[in-house]
Design a protein around this motif. Structure first.
Motif, short mmCIF file in Angstrom:
data_model
loop_
_atom_site.label_atom_id
_atom_site.label_comp_id
_atom_site.label_asym_id
_atom_site.label_seq_id
_atom_site.Cartn_x
_atom_site.Cartn_y
_atom_site.Cartn_z
N PHE A 195 -6.89 72.84 -43.97
CA PHE A 195 -7.76 73.67 -43.13
C PHE A 195 -8.73 74.46 -44.01
O PHE A 195 -9.91 74.60 -43.68
CB PHE A 195 -6.92 74.61 -42.27
N ASP A 196 -8.23 74.98 -45.11
CA ASP A 196 -9.07 75.74 -46.04
C ASP A 196 -10.22 74.87 -46.56
O ASP A 196 -11.39 75.29 -46.57
CB ASP A 196 -8.21 76.23 -47.20
N LEU A 197 -9.90 73.64 -46.96
CA LEU A 197 -10.92 72.75 -47.53
C LEU A 197 -11.88 72.21 -46.49
O LEU A 197 -12.97 71.75 -46.83
CB LEU A 197 -10.23 71.59 -48.26
N ALA A 198 -11.49 72.26 -45.22
CA ALA A 198 -12.38 71.77 -44.15
C ALA A 198 -13.51 72.74 -43.87
O ALA A 198 -14.52 72.37 -43.25
CB ALA A 198 -11.57 71.53 -42.88
N ILE A 199 -13.37 73.99 -44.32
CA ILE A 199 -14.32 75.04 -43.95
C ILE A 199 -15.41 75.18 -45.03
O ILE A 199 -15.11 75.41 -46.20
CB ILE A 199 -13.59 76.38 -43.77
N VAL A 242 -13.84 67.62 -47.45
CA VAL A 242 -13.28 67.00 -46.25
C VAL A 242 -12.34 65.85 -46.58
O VAL A 242 -11.26 65.71 -45.98
CB VAL A 242 -14.43 66.53 -45.32
N GLU A 243 -12.70 65.03 -47.54
CA GLU A 243 -11.87 63.88 -47.87
C GLU A 243 -10.51 64.31 -48.43
O GLU A 243 -9.47 63.75 -48.09
CB GLU A 243 -12.60 62.96 -48.85
N PHE A 254 -3.79 66.67 -35.26
CA PHE A 254 -3.02 67.18 -34.12
C PHE A 254 -3.94 68.08 -33.30
O PHE A 254 -5.13 68.22 -33.61
CB PHE A 254 -1.76 67.94 -34.58
N LYS A 255 -3.39 68.68 -32.27
CA LYS A 255 -4.17 69.50 -31.35
C LYS A 255 -3.77 70.96 -31.50
O LYS A 255 -2.58 71.28 -31.61
CB LYS A 255 -3.93 69.03 -29.91
N VAL A 256 -4.73 71.86 -31.50
CA VAL A 256 -4.43 73.29 -31.61
C VAL A 256 -5.49 74.10 -30.87
O VAL A 256 -6.66 73.71 -30.83
CB VAL A 256 -4.35 73.74 -33.09
N THR A 257 -5.06 75.20 -30.29
CA THR A 257 -6.00 76.17 -29.71
C THR A 257 -6.33 77.20 -30.78
O THR A 257 -5.42 77.79 -31.37
CB THR A 257 -5.39 76.85 -28.48
N PHE A 258 -7.60 77.41 -31.01
CA PHE A 258 -8.08 78.36 -32.02
C PHE A 258 -8.67 79.55 -31.28
O PHE A 258 -9.69 79.44 -30.59
CB PHE A 258 -9.13 77.68 -32.90
N SER A 259 -8.03 80.71 -31.40
CA SER A 259 -8.43 81.90 -30.66
C SER A 259 -9.13 82.90 -31.58
O SER A 259 -8.67 83.14 -32.70
CB SER A 259 -7.20 82.57 -30.03
N PHE A 260 -10.21 83.47 -31.08
CA PHE A 260 -10.97 84.43 -31.89
C PHE A 260 -11.74 85.37 -30.97
O PHE A 260 -11.94 85.09 -29.78
CB PHE A 260 -11.93 83.72 -32.85
N THR A 261 -12.15 86.49 -31.53
CA THR A 261 -12.90 87.47 -30.73
C THR A 261 -14.35 87.03 -30.55
O THR A 261 -14.89 86.28 -31.37
CB THR A 261 -12.89 88.86 -31.40
N MET A 305 -15.95 72.38 -37.57
CA MET A 305 -15.64 71.87 -38.91
C MET A 305 -14.26 71.24 -38.97
O MET A 305 -14.05 70.25 -39.67
CB MET A 305 -15.76 73.01 -39.93
N LEU A 306 -13.31 71.79 -38.23
CA LEU A 306 -11.95 71.25 -38.26
C LEU A 306 -11.87 69.88 -37.60
O LEU A 306 -10.99 69.07 -37.94
CB LEU A 306 -10.99 72.23 -37.57
N THR A 307 -12.76 69.59 -36.68
CA THR A 307 -12.75 68.26 -36.05
C THR A 307 -13.07 67.17 -37.08
O THR A 307 -12.65 66.02 -36.91
CB THR A 307 -13.76 68.18 -34.89
N ALA A 308 -13.79 67.53 -38.14
CA ALA A 308 -14.16 66.54 -39.16
C ALA A 308 -12.95 66.02 -39.93
O ALA A 308 -13.02 64.97 -40.57
CB ALA A 308 -15.18 67.14 -40.13
N ILE A 309 -11.83 66.74 -39.90
CA ILE A 309 -10.62 66.26 -40.59
C ILE A 309 -9.58 65.77 -39.59
O ILE A 309 -8.41 65.60 -39.92
CB ILE A 309 -10.03 67.34 -41.51
N GLY A 310 -10.00 65.57 -38.34
CA GLY A 310 -9.11 64.98 -37.34
C GLY A 310 -8.34 65.96 -36.48
O GLY A 310 -7.46 65.56 -35.72
N ILE A 311 -8.67 67.23 -36.58
CA ILE A 311 -7.99 68.23 -35.76
C ILE A 311 -8.72 68.36 -34.42
O ILE A 311 -9.94 68.54 -34.39
CB ILE A 311 -7.93 69.60 -36.46
N GLN A 312 -7.97 68.25 -33.32
CA GLN A 312 -8.55 68.45 -32.00
C GLN A 312 -8.41 69.93 -31.66
O GLN A 312 -7.31 70.43 -31.45
CB GLN A 312 -7.82 67.60 -30.95
N VAL A 313 -9.55 70.62 -31.62
CA VAL A 313 -9.54 72.08 -31.50
C VAL A 313 -10.07 72.51 -30.14
O VAL A 313 -11.14 72.09 -29.71
CB VAL A 313 -10.39 72.73 -32.61
N GLU A 314 -9.32 73.36 -29.50
CA GLU A 314 -9.81 74.03 -28.30
C GLU A 314 -10.23 75.44 -28.71
O GLU A 314 -9.39 76.26 -29.09
CB GLU A 314 -8.73 74.11 -27.22
#
Length: 530
Positions: free
Chosen positions: A308-312, A351-352, A367-374, A391-400
């Motif tokens: 996740f760190d490297l995806a950002i 990303v790679e 995998f799938k995760v809900t990302f909550s923020f203000t 950005m997280l979708t680029a590494i295969g994370i399905q983010v809500e």
């Protein structure tokens, strides 16, 4: 207007101090802020916007300077007379707004009431080291701590002093305290401004206190208008309906800087965005992409956190999402904070490598995760959160992406409803232990540490460093403990630091402001232009 709101306004109007009339005021100041207080009790919450408003009415024992340096407040000096005792000499000839004298009894009372009246985002973190309070004489007080407490003076920049006489009947519970303070009965401080009225979510009205020990302010009346909508706040400034606004949206800064009627001031802030992972065995908002449960919480695996760190891409976030009003950060504190580690650098986006780490951890398809923020607390929070989700979708994370007002986000986060979060945090005491001990120490009520670590993160090595820093009276040794702890946060990644905020204020040409690194917008820092 609803009947309840009408009644509240009538009650507040009845609490006007001194019978202020608009015609009698020669120099008024109207400030547009994004958020205001949640109560008139200074101890109700540790939220920065709340404390910002309270600083007008109540003095703290020690003041925080414009760059978070410690300055005398109601205490003129402070000395560690042994490893577990701090002595504070108090300022003489200080008056409360009702004309009564300020003494050591008020300080003792103010310290002891905090655990009883603290509400959400508790202010108990500022007195957690206090074991007892002894009055030596009317202008000397000694605070006994539960061990060596080198950062007690830093904590006491948020020790707001109330009148023990006015507040004695309103200090048993948060509910009772709010009743007494919000009505004005207990809202008696020693600060430069007296409480006049408060309409929640609308405005706070203050009147200059002629008997203020620091000298009379140039503003007879100050109105702090809550304007959470950025566009509305900017529009009111341009229309001359307010004299100054805080937290200008990044997109409006270039345009406002070309307006000949306005002055724009920028300041690097101590507030920064950071992501936090859930470490509980079962996390509520993580699943396989088809919605089925995962065998375990993926965030417990350090490879997932590193992915996740490297995806950002932090540079893109500061340049695009924050529109140039951000600075990339590598740790939970900014460079001006005691304990910052200059050897810790931000992780470059890759990303790679991130994809490979996920595959090695057993999540080749993500995998799938809900990302909550203000979406309303700090400038750019919504856009930053949304960009990170992309950005997280680029590494295969399905983010809500779950952007929420702070009033919704913080209670839900405290309840443990979220699995992946981002919010702003500022090291307001100027010392890294404030942040580290709150966010990444194991949540341990017996030690009064980890108060904001509600996601189950626990690292014995981290705890050892934080606890050592918390009792080390030698400044050099304490700084090294904090640097080591910041390095460990960067390598273990319970949180991911993203970027700090560059704040901007806009004002009429007729006034000036001295900006603060904690972003506080204080009438005391605003003066007529010469």
């Amino acid at each position: 207007m609803t009947a309840s709101k009408t009644f509240r306004t009538i009650v507040l109007a009845a609490a006007l101090l001194g019978g202020v009339s608009g015609a009698a005021l020669a120099a008024d100041l109207t400030i547009g802020v994004r958020a205001g207080p949640l109560s008139i009790d200074p101890d109700f919450t540790a939220a920065g916007t709340h404390a910002e408003a309270m600083k007008h009415i109540y003095d703290s024992l020690i003041k925080s300077g414009n760059n978070l340096e410690l300055e005398p407040g109601l205490a003129t000096s402070w000395t560690a007379i042994d490893d577990t005792t701090w002595e504070f000499k108090l300022r003489p000839n200080v008056k409360f707004h009702d004309g009564s004298d300020f003494t050591a009894e008020d300080v003792k009372f103010s310290i002891e009431r905090i655990p009883k009246v603290a509400g959400p985002n508790p202010t108990t973190i500022y007195v957690r080291r206090v074991k007892g309070v002894e009055i030596v004489d009317p202008l000397t007080i000694r605070v006994k701590t539960d061990g060596p407490a080198p950062t007690l003076p830093n904590d006491f920049i948020r020790l707001f002093v109330v009148s023990h006489i006015a507040a004695k009947d309103y200090s048993d519970s948060a509910e009772k305290a709010s009743q007494g303070f919000n009505s004005g009965k207990a809202a008696i401080g020693t600060g430069p401004y007296k409480f006049v009225s408060w309409t929640p979510k609308e405005q706070l009205v203050l009147q200059s206190f002629d008997g203020y020990w620091g000298g009379k302010e140039p503003w007879d009346k100050v109105i702090r208008k809550e304007l959470p909508n950025d566009a509305a706040r900017v529009a009111q400034l341009k229309a001359g309906q307010v004299d100054l606004i805080a937290r200008i949206p990044a997109s409006d800064v270039p345009t406002l800087e070309t307006d000949s009627k306005l002055t724009i001031v920028r300041q690097d802030s101590v507030y920064l965005f950071n992501m936090a992972f859930d470490f509980r065995e079962k996390s509520p908002q993580v699943s396989a992409k088809n919605g089925s449960p995962l065998p375990k919480n993926p965030f417990i695996d350090p490879r997932v956190r590193e992915a996740f760190d490297l995806a950002i891409d932090r540079e893109t976030i500061t340049e695009i999402a924050m529109e140039g009003m951000g600075t990339v950060q590598s740790q939970l504190v900014t460079p001006n904070i005691f304990g910052y580690n200059p050897d810790v650098k931000p992780a470059p986006s890759d990303v790679e490598k991130a994809k490979k780490l996920l595959a090695d951890a057993g999540y080749p398809d993500g995998f799938k995760v809900t990302f909550s923020f203000t979406n309303d607390r700090l400038p750019g929070d919504k856009d930053t959160g949304t960009t990170i989700a992309q950005m997280l979708t680029a590494i295969g994370i399905q983010v809500e992406a779950n952007a929420q007002p702070g009033a919704v986000y913080f209670p839900a986060n405290t309840r443990g409803d979220y699995s992946l979060t981002m919010s702003g945090w500022g090291t307001l005491t100027g010392e890294a232990n404030y942040t580290l001990s709150s966010l990444v120490h194991t949540n341990d009520p017996t030690k009064k540490l980890g108060a904001f670590n509600i996601r189950g993160y626990s690292n014995p090595e981290m705890d050892k460093l934080i606890e050592a820093a918390g009792v080390e009276m030698d400044a050099g040794k304490r700084e090294q403990y904090l640097k080591d702890a910041n390095a460990l946060v960067a390598s273990d990644r319970p949180n991911l630091s993203i970027a700090s905020i560059v704040s901007a204020w806009g004002m009429k040409k007729s006034i000036t402001i001295v900006p603060r690194s904690d972003e506080d917008t204080l009438a005391m820092n605003i003066r007529p232009a010469k």
